[in-house]
Enzyme design. Structure first.
Site, PDB file in Angstrom:
ATOM      1  N   CYS A  76     -89.287  11.193  72.687  1.00  0.00           N
ATOM      2  CA  CYS A  76     -89.767  12.116  71.650  1.00  0.00           C
ATOM      3  C   CYS A  76     -88.766  13.250  71.451  1.00  0.00           C
ATOM      4  O   CYS A  76     -89.086  14.433  71.604  1.00  0.00           O
ATOM      5  CB  CYS A  76     -91.142  12.668  72.026  1.00  0.00           C
ATOM      6  SG  CYS A  76     -92.407  11.402  72.089  1.00  0.00           S
ATOM      7  N   GLY A 103     -63.803  10.036  89.253  1.00  0.00           N
ATOM      8  CA  GLY A 103     -65.058   9.297  89.151  1.00  0.00           C
ATOM      9  C   GLY A 103     -64.974   8.418  87.926  1.00  0.00           C
ATOM     10  O   GLY A 103     -64.903   7.197  87.997  1.00  0.00           O
TER      11      GLY A 103
END
Length: 419
Positions: free
Chosen positions: A341, A274
């Site tokens: 965050c 891949g």
């Protein structure tokens, strides 16, 4: 050395951004085709060599279609990846389902498509038979245990959840024979982003020896040996690319030494790369939108780890350049951050780069594998677009950017608070 380049000039990139705002991943069709051709050249000696592109690396039907045009099949790990293969034109035994704690519906789809099924555990054989039936061609995944050391990404084989032990492997093939299966393959996958030639040669020797023993002990003449993927790429500029021809020739020599004398000279060789195929052919393009100076100097981008998780997840290095400033001195130290965050939402830490101005286009390299594919919606962040730079220089949209309507779609149902 591995030169890190981007295929568009600053002027060309600014024209693209006018139509497709940042952030986006962009892939180079020419480079993808060159990568798979290089792999095929390295294994041109092998009977019926086929690359089974690991769909998880870049699950986009347009990319799968291009690779299928080059002769590739697919390696799938989910229902969605099976469907992607089918709609991209990959059919029947060009598809390999590598089982991993697989639910019944995935086995059922693989049987429906006529795919080869690669089982990850001896207990899955009965489960497969009961829930989907047995395939025409069956394969088992071998875990070599402490014979191999593994690496940081995929882990030590003895601690990995994948594959059968050696004793289980022979028991599983015998059980499958008794159930009436007549066609078999053999598989392993023990490395990820591996950069040592000797590791691939050791794997091949291990698998060819197993293939011989399967024939001697059980009379099984496997149709293929899948050596897995794991071909590494040079993420850092100072790293050298793998010598695929050296690897291919080394495996060729082992094939002639071990397989041919055992009457297995017709056995196909498969790989399931891949990263090596699409990784270096992709870039995440972002815009610098904030500069913050506290205890360190930060450049905030309009992308975040939802668009590229690897640096936060693995501490992985991805090279960064600034469009139009490729030759400028790297005399500024920055942390390059996103807006999640989470304090690990950083593409780079203490990276020496040219001075970055607000509005600069920042290019993160080698994102063509396990980049967009690992995207997520934490903090309500939306998936970005994917573009394809065609061989003729045109730009093709191959995934539109996710919208708020897309994000909220699954929260709209009868009785929902969202109308």
């Amino acid at each position: 050395m591995s030169e890190k380049t981007f295929p568009l000039t600053l002027a060309e990139l600014r024209e693209v951004v006018k139509k497709y705002p940042t952030p986006f991943h962009i892939y180079d069709e020419k480079k993808i085709r060159a990568s798979i051709r290089a792999l095929q050249k390295a294994f041109a000696w092998a009977p019926r060599f086929r690359e089974q592109f690991a769909v998880k690396a870049l699950p986009n039907p347009r990319i799968i279609q291009i690779l299928h045009e080059e002769g590739a099949g697919t390696d799938c790990s989910s229902l969605a990846e099976l469907v992607l293969s089918d709609i991209s034109g990959v059919k029947g035994e060009e598809i390999l389902l590598t089982s991993n704690d697989t639910p019944a519906d995935e086995f059922q789809k693989a049987i429906e498509l006529g795919a080869i099924i690669n089982l990850d555990d001896i207990s899955h054989l009965d489960y497969l038979e009961q829930n989907a039936g047995l395939p025409q061609c069956l394969c088992f995944r071998y875990n070599p245990g402490d014979l191999m050391e593994g690496n940081d990404i995929i882990g030590k084989p003895t601690e990995a959840k994948y594959g059968l032990t050696r004793d289980q492997l022979f028991e599983a093939y015998q059980m499958a024979q008794e159930k009436g299966v007549k066609r078999f393959g053999l598989h392993t996958m023990v490395a990820s982003n591996e950069r040592r030639t000797e590791a691939f040669l050791f794997t091949a020797k291990l698998m060819f020896t197993l293939a011989r023993e399967l024939k001697e002990r059980l009379g099984i003449h496997v149709e293929f040996v899948n050596l897995g993927g794991g071909f590494g790429i040079p993420y850092r500029p100072e790293e050298e690319p793998l010598d695929l021809m050296e690897i291919g020739e080394g495996i060729h020599k082992l094939y002639d030494e071990l397989m041919v004398p055992a009457g297995l000279g017709d056995v196909a060789i498969l790989t399931e790369s891949g990263r090596a195929i699409t990784g270096p052919a992709g870039w995440l393009v972002s815009t610098a939108i904030h500069e913050k100076k506290t205890y360190k100097d930060y450049i905030g981008l309009d992308s975040c780890m939802a668009n590229l998780m690897r640096p936060a997840m693995y501490g992985a290095y991805h090279h960064i350049t600034v469009a139009g400033k490729e030759t400028a001195p790297c005399d500024h130290k920055y942390d390059i951050t996103g807006s999640l965050c989470e304090n690990n939402d950083k593409f780079a830490i203490d990276r020496m780069l040219p001075h970055i101005d607000i509005g600069d286009l920042v290019i993160i390299h080698d994102t063509g594998a396990h980049g967009s594919a690992m995207g997520f919606n934490y903090n309500g962040k939306l998936w970005c677009a994917e573009l394809l730079l065609r061989e003729d220089g045109s730009i093709e949209l191959i995934r539109r950017a996710e919208t708020l309507d897309d994000y909220f779609a699954t929260l709209k149902y009868p009785g929902s608070v969202i109308k």
